[in-house]
Design a protein around this motif. Structure first.
Motif, short mmCIF file in Angstrom:
data_model
loop_
_atom_site.label_atom_id
_atom_site.label_comp_id
_atom_site.label_asym_id
_atom_site.label_seq_id
_atom_site.Cartn_x
_atom_site.Cartn_y
_atom_site.Cartn_z
N LEU A 189 12.42 -2.04 -4.38
CA LEU A 189 12.90 -3.21 -3.76
C LEU A 189 11.88 -4.26 -3.83
N GLU A 190 12.24 -5.44 -4.66
CA GLU A 190 11.15 -6.50 -4.76
C GLU A 190 11.53 -7.68 -3.72
N ASP B 88 5.95 -9.16 -2.81
CA ASP B 88 5.74 -7.87 -2.22
C ASP B 88 6.98 -6.80 -2.44
N TYR B 89 6.65 -5.48 -2.06
CA TYR B 89 7.61 -4.40 -2.48
C TYR B 89 7.89 -3.56 -1.31
N ALA B 90 9.09 -2.89 -1.53
CA ALA B 90 9.21 -1.76 -0.69
C ALA B 90 10.26 -0.60 -1.40
N VAL B 91 10.38 0.61 -0.88
CA VAL B 91 10.96 1.59 -1.43
C VAL B 91 11.99 1.98 -0.50
N GLU B 92 13.28 2.36 -1.00
CA GLU B 92 14.43 3.05 -0.18
C GLU B 92 14.35 4.45 -0.71
N VAL B 93 14.14 5.33 0.36
CA VAL B 93 14.29 6.73 0.08
C VAL B 93 15.14 7.48 0.74
N GLN B 94 15.98 8.30 0.07
CA GLN B 94 16.99 9.21 0.51
C GLN B 94 16.73 10.79 0.14
N GLY B 95 16.68 11.72 1.13
CA GLY B 95 16.39 13.05 0.98
C GLY B 95 15.47 13.75 1.87
N PRO B 96 14.70 14.49 1.23
CA PRO B 96 13.75 15.22 2.21
C PRO B 96 12.39 14.45 2.66
N SER C 128 1.37 -7.74 -2.41
CA SER C 128 1.77 -6.71 -3.07
C SER C 128 0.61 -5.43 -2.40
N LYS C 129 1.18 -4.21 -2.17
CA LYS C 129 0.21 -3.21 -1.99
C LYS C 129 0.92 -1.95 -2.84
N VAL C 130 0.72 -2.11 -4.13
CA VAL C 130 1.42 -0.96 -5.07
C VAL C 130 0.27 -0.78 -6.07
N ALA C 131 0.54 0.57 -6.77
CA ALA C 131 -0.41 0.92 -7.82
C ALA C 131 0.54 1.74 -8.81
N VAL C 132 0.21 1.86 -9.96
CA VAL C 132 0.70 3.10 -10.69
C VAL C 132 -0.62 3.48 -11.62
N VAL C 133 -0.34 4.76 -12.01
CA VAL C 133 -1.47 5.29 -12.68
C VAL C 133 -0.58 6.29 -13.84
N ASP C 134 -1.10 5.94 -15.07
CA ASP C 134 -0.28 6.62 -16.13
C ASP C 134 1.00 6.49 -16.09
N GLY C 135 1.55 7.44 -16.49
CA GLY C 135 3.24 7.30 -16.49
C GLY C 135 3.91 8.24 -15.43
N ASP C 136 3.14 8.84 -14.48
CA ASP C 136 3.71 9.63 -13.40
C ASP C 136 3.15 9.74 -11.97
N ALA D 8 8.15 3.97 -14.16
CA ALA D 8 8.38 3.24 -15.16
C ALA D 8 8.77 1.80 -14.68
N ALA D 9 9.87 1.95 -13.77
CA ALA D 9 10.56 0.77 -13.07
C ALA D 9 9.28 -0.20 -12.49
N LEU D 10 8.36 0.41 -11.75
CA LEU D 10 7.48 -0.38 -11.08
C LEU D 10 6.46 -0.91 -12.12
N LYS D 11 6.03 -0.12 -13.09
CA LYS D 11 5.22 -0.46 -14.23
C LYS D 11 5.72 -1.68 -14.93
N ASP D 12 6.93 -1.76 -15.48
CA ASP D 12 7.64 -2.76 -15.93
C ASP D 12 7.57 -4.01 -15.19
N ASN D 13 8.01 -4.03 -13.93
CA ASN D 13 7.83 -5.05 -13.09
C ASN D 13 6.48 -5.53 -13.05
N LEU D 14 5.28 -4.76 -12.94
CA LEU D 14 3.81 -5.38 -12.88
C LEU D 14 3.52 -5.99 -14.19
#
Length: 412
Positions: free
Chosen positions: A14-15, A146-154, A293-301, A332-338
């Protein structure tokens, strides 16, 4: 509380508040059992009023609603706003409330900086977006990015349990110091959708957990690192890890503030530009609006989204929460955004400013840097720095009376 990697989570990036607030309000409207909320800033503006309406409606239909706000970031809620929540049955708590001195807030240190929401144990939100119009691009040309994440599951269940314990609604479990980052998932797990680790920092057993996750990812990076951070003044080890990664051929890019909401932030970070660029780090300044923002990506995973800046307050004093995500589609979605942010809305820093060549720079830079890095530790020695948790108890037409619930814990 220590957490473990989980798999099978469903994730949504979520952006800004434009995407985050509608999802949050809809989730609260659909809540059946519990709504738990923590935030640094809640303003009594259009966003705050819509949130209040949603919380009141949830509480009146029997949902257990518990909200904790920071006493520094959320210092100006009116008695009427709090009373309306309380009358509906919402439990409102204030972390580290403080009296004003000559009209100024004095509760400066060890803030509740987390931005968390847990609903029914099924759905959670983690990120850096405060609850105010300042994060709505459609409402203000100076809205924060800035960004947030919506998460469902464990992972949502883990966040729910953490927030119950933090609020005091569930008994605290013994926690031992964690001296190393949580073990990375097995390589076969990384391919599974929604591999997630919920990471927090506090001033007791988990002082360095978020920083350790950054260090582990940066030190093992092979191809690419993108870090978008609002207040960038990392510690010695993190700064060296970033420079070392660039020197061994990793494409390292930083997205920093070009139009800061606090001028001293840019002045301080500017001092690191020469050292970073000499190591091969590329620096991009986001100038369209303030970068929160408070986000980061490393490589593709590997990715992280949360509340923690890479500065002394977040890494040494504040209560913070991040999600570390090993999900290729989300990364990939966050990397494309950045990448889009850098190519279309940022300016790359290609040379040091003239001030960097001043004769005093070689002396002032290390002095200021070391002072700012050490200051949080010194602040811990200040008297009356232990946070308190208070519950405003309000009746119609009266001012809230802050009742101290716990004066010894470093977390709500």
């Amino acid at each position: 509380m220590e957490h473990a990697w989980t798999t099978g989570n469903r994730l949504r990036l979520l952006e800004n508040g434009d995407e985050y607030f509608p999802r949050l309000i809809a989730a609260i409207a659909a809540a059946r059992r519990t709504v738990l909320l923590e935030t640094f800033i809640l303003f009594e503006d259009d966003v705050g009023r819509q949130l209040g309406d949603a919380l009141v409606a949830a509480a009146r239909r029997g949902v257990a609603v518990d909200m904790t706000v920071d006493g520094f970031g959320t210092a100006d809620l009116s008695p009427a706003y709090i009373a309306r929540l309380a009358e509906a049955g919402v439990v409102v708590r204030v972390f580290a409330p403080g009296r004003r001195l000559l009209g100024k807030r004095t509760n400066l240190f060890r803030r509740l900086h987390r931005k968390l929401v847990a609903i029914d144990g099924d759905l959670a939100f983690v990120g850096g977006i405060n609850l105010s119009v300042e994060h709505l691009v459609e409402a203000s040309p100076s809205a924060k990015q800035d960004y947030a994440v919506e998460v469902q599951g464990p992972a949502a269940r883990i966040i729910h349990a953490f927030m119950l314990e933090a609020s005091g609604a569930a008994p605290a479990r013994p926690s031992r110091p964690q001296t190393r980052p949580a073990r990375p998932p097995h390589p076969t797990d990384i391919a599974q959708p929604g591999t997630v680790l919920f990471v927090t920092r506090d001033n007791q057993a988990h002082r360095n957990d978020i920083e350790q996750q950054y260090l582990a990812a940066i030190r093992t990076a092979r191809r690419e690192i993108i870090i978008a951070n609002a207040y960038f003044l990392p510690g010695y080890r993190l700064l060296q890890a970033i420079c070392n990664a660039a020197q061994r051929g990793v494409d390292v890019r930083l997205v920093l503030q070009g139009r800061p909401d606090m001028l001293w932030v840019k002045r301080t970070v500017d001092m690191l530009y020469t050292h970073l660029r000499e190591s091969g780090v590329r620096i991009f300044e986001y100038c369209e609006r303030p970068n929160h923002s408070k986000v980061a990506v490393v490589d593709g995973d590997w990715a992280t989204v949360g509340s923690s800046n890479l500065d002394p307050l977040s890494l040494s004093l504040n209560l913070e929460a991040n999600l570390v995500i090993r999900d290729t589609a989300f990364v990939a979605a966050l990397k494309d955004n950045l990448r889009n942010l850098m190519s279309q809305r940022c300016t790359e820093v290609c040379a040091a400013s003239p001030a960097h060549g001043a004769w005093w720079h070689g002396i002032a830079t290390p002095l200021i840097f070391h002072f700012l890095r050490k200051f949080p530790a010194w602040a811990g020695w200040l008297p009356a720095h232990t946070p308190k948790i208070a519950s405003p108890v309000a009746a119609p037409g009266t001012s809230p009376d802050l009742m101290v619930r716990n004066a010894q814990r470093d977390g709500p």
